[in-house]
Write an enzyme that holds these catalytic residues in place. Sequence first.
Site, mmCIF file in Angstrom:
data_model
loop_
_atom_site.group_PDB
_atom_site.id
_atom_site.type_symbol
_atom_site.label_atom_id
_atom_site.label_comp_id
_atom_site.label_asym_id
_atom_site.label_seq_id
_atom_site.Cartn_x
_atom_site.Cartn_y
_atom_site.Cartn_z
ATOM 1 N N LYS A 170 4.118 -64.802 -2.574
ATOM 2 C CA LYS A 170 3.179 -65.937 -2.676
ATOM 3 C C LYS A 170 3.635 -66.921 -3.760
ATOM 4 O O LYS A 170 3.583 -68.135 -3.575
ATOM 5 C CB LYS A 170 1.781 -65.386 -2.983
ATOM 6 N N LYS A 239 -1.131 -72.925 -12.566
ATOM 7 C CA LYS A 239 -1.152 -71.473 -12.851
ATOM 8 C C LYS A 239 -0.115 -70.751 -11.987
ATOM 9 O O LYS A 239 0.658 -69.922 -12.467
ATOM 10 C CB LYS A 239 -2.552 -70.923 -12.563
HETATM 11 P P1 NAD Z 1 -12.112 -71.809 -7.065
HETATM 12 O O1 NAD Z 1 -12.001 -72.017 -8.506
HETATM 13 O O2 NAD Z 1 -12.586 -72.897 -6.172
HETATM 14 O O3 NAD Z 1 -13.073 -70.536 -6.767
HETATM 15 C C1 NAD Z 1 -13.100 -69.369 -7.550
HETATM 16 C C2 NAD Z 1 -14.526 -68.799 -7.534
HETATM 17 O O4 NAD Z 1 -14.528 -67.615 -8.343
HETATM 18 C C3 NAD Z 1 -15.565 -69.762 -8.132
HETATM 19 O O5 NAD Z 1 -16.675 -69.880 -7.260
HETATM 20 C C4 NAD Z 1 -15.951 -69.112 -9.469
HETATM 21 O O6 NAD Z 1 -17.303 -69.369 -9.833
HETATM 22 C C5 NAD Z 1 -15.705 -67.641 -9.174
HETATM 23 N N1 NAD Z 1 -15.441 -66.848 -10.364
HETATM 24 C C6 NAD Z 1 -14.637 -67.163 -11.404
HETATM 25 N N2 NAD Z 1 -14.620 -66.155 -12.304
HETATM 26 C C7 NAD Z 1 -15.460 -65.190 -11.812
HETATM 27 C C8 NAD Z 1 -15.878 -63.923 -12.288
HETATM 28 N N3 NAD Z 1 -15.418 -63.426 -13.447
HETATM 29 N N4 NAD Z 1 -16.745 -63.209 -11.530
HETATM 30 C C9 NAD Z 1 -17.220 -63.699 -10.356
HETATM 31 N N5 NAD Z 1 -16.851 -64.901 -9.852
HETATM 32 C C10 NAD Z 1 -15.985 -65.633 -10.576
HETATM 33 O O7 NAD Z 1 -10.690 -71.271 -6.575
HETATM 34 P P2 NAD Z 1 -10.109 -71.296 -5.078
HETATM 35 O O8 NAD Z 1 -9.421 -72.595 -4.835
HETATM 36 O O9 NAD Z 1 -11.157 -70.808 -4.140
HETATM 37 O O10 NAD Z 1 -8.948 -70.198 -5.216
HETATM 38 C C11 NAD Z 1 -9.212 -68.800 -5.248
HETATM 39 C C12 NAD Z 1 -7.880 -68.075 -5.309
HETATM 40 O O11 NAD Z 1 -7.105 -68.367 -4.121
HETATM 41 C C13 NAD Z 1 -7.007 -68.513 -6.493
HETATM 42 O O12 NAD Z 1 -6.328 -67.389 -7.009
HETATM 43 C C14 NAD Z 1 -6.047 -69.520 -5.882
HETATM 44 O O13 NAD Z 1 -4.828 -69.604 -6.594
HETATM 45 C C15 NAD Z 1 -5.861 -68.955 -4.487
HETATM 46 N N6 NAD Z 1 -5.516 -69.945 -3.459
HETATM 47 C C16 NAD Z 1 -6.174 -71.151 -3.400
HETATM 48 C C17 NAD Z 1 -5.815 -72.065 -2.406
HETATM 49 C C18 NAD Z 1 -6.503 -73.432 -2.275
HETATM 50 O O14 NAD Z 1 -5.964 -74.294 -1.565
HETATM 51 N N7 NAD Z 1 -7.649 -73.660 -2.907
HETATM 52 C C19 NAD Z 1 -4.823 -71.741 -1.472
HETATM 53 C C20 NAD Z 1 -4.215 -70.497 -1.528
HETATM 54 C C21 NAD Z 1 -4.568 -69.600 -2.540
#
Ligand code: NAD
Length: 304
Positions: A170, A239
Site C-alpha cells: 500500500k 503520512k
Molecule cells: P478520516 O480522518 O476521514 O476518518 C477517520 C475516522 O476515524 C474519523 O471519523 C475519526 O473521528 C475516527 N477516529 C480517529 N481516531 C479515533 C479513535 N482513537 N477511536 C475511534 N475513532 C477514531 O480518514 P479516512 O480518509 O477515512 O482514512 C481512513 C484510513 O484509510 C486512513 O488510514 C487512510 O490513510 C486510509 N485511506 C484513505 C483513503 C481516502 O481517499 N480517504 C484512501 C485509501 C486509504
Amino acid sequence: MTRTGLIGVGNMGLPMARRLRESGRELLVHDIRTERAREAGGAAPAVAKSPREVGDGAEIVLLSLPTPDAVRAVATGMDGLAEGRKVKLVVDLSTIGPTVAREVAAAFEEKGIEYLDAPVSGGVPGAEKGTLAVMVSGSKPGFERARPLLEVIGRPILVGDAPGQGQALKLLNNFLSATALAATAEAMALGVKAGLDPGVMLDVFNISSGRNTATTDKFPRSVLNRRFDYGFRTVLLHKDVRLCKQFGDSFEAPFGVLAAVDRAWERAAAELGDKDFTCIVELAERPLGVVVGGVPSTANRARS
Ligand code: NAD
C-alpha cells in the site's frame, strides 16, 4: 444475526458502512465522533461507546482509522479492542505502515485474536462503489473468513502471509499515486502559464504517455471544477508518503525521487493541513499566478 464491528467512520469508513448495511449486515460502530458513528450504524443501539464494547459484541471487527497512533489507541489503549470478550478477527483497513502493523498483530495475538493487515486503495469513489483494492496479508483461513465482508467493499487480494506485507504494498502504491498527483499539479500549472487549455491538456495526456491517476480521475473529478472534494486529507497522504520514506530509509537506500516527493507533500501538509489533497495544485499555481480550470473552456464544457 452476528454483528460486524466497525471502528472509524470517516471519509472511507462511512461509505463502507453504508455498503455493509445495504448488503444485509448489522453493524456495531464506534468513532470518537459519536454523531458520525450514529450516522453509520443506523439505529442508536448499533453505536458502541468504546473499542472494547465493539469487541464485546462482534467476532469480526473492521478498522478504518487515520493514523498509526489511532490504531494503537483503539487496539491496546484504555478500553481497547484487545480487551473485548467476543472478538476473534480484526481486519485493519487503515494505512499505518509495516512496523506498527506487526506490533499491533503481536498485541492481538497475545489475546488470541487474529489480525489481518488489509489497507485499501481507490479512495472515496472506490469505497462508495465497492471497487476498492484490498491488499490483505495474514493467514489463508483468516483471509477466507474475512473475504465475504471484504467483497462488499472491494476486491480482496491475499498479497502475503505475514502482517505488514499488505502495508508495504500500500505504501508503495501511494508513493506512486502521490508522485503522479504532485507532478501533474506542476505540469498543469506550467501548461496554463504557457497558454494551454487545461481540459485539452488532460485529453492529450490521457491518450499519451503522461497518463496517470491524476490526469484520468483526480483532475477531471475535483480540480478543473475547483470543487476539491476527492475526499482525502492532505495530512493523511503525507503520512503515507512519510511512512514509505521511513520504509526506504530503513534499508539506507538513497532514493532521490522518494525524498523529493516526501518534501513536496511535507510542504503541502504544512500549508494545506486537512484540506483535500487535490488542493496541492494551488501550490504550483501561486508562483505562476495562474488558475487551473474554473473558467469554463470548450473542453471543460464538453465534459459536463
Ligand atoms: P478520516 O480522518 O476521514 O476518518 C477517520 C475516522 O476515524 C474519523 O471519523 C475519526 O473521528 C475516527 N477516529 C480517529 N481516531 C479515533 C479513535 N482513537 N477511536 C475511534 N475513532 C477514531 O480518514 P479516512 O480518509 O477515512 O482514512 C481512513 C484510513 O484509510 C486512513 O488510514 C487512510 O490513510 C486510509 N485511506 C484513505 C483513503 C481516502 O481517499 N480517504 C484512501 C485509501 C486509504
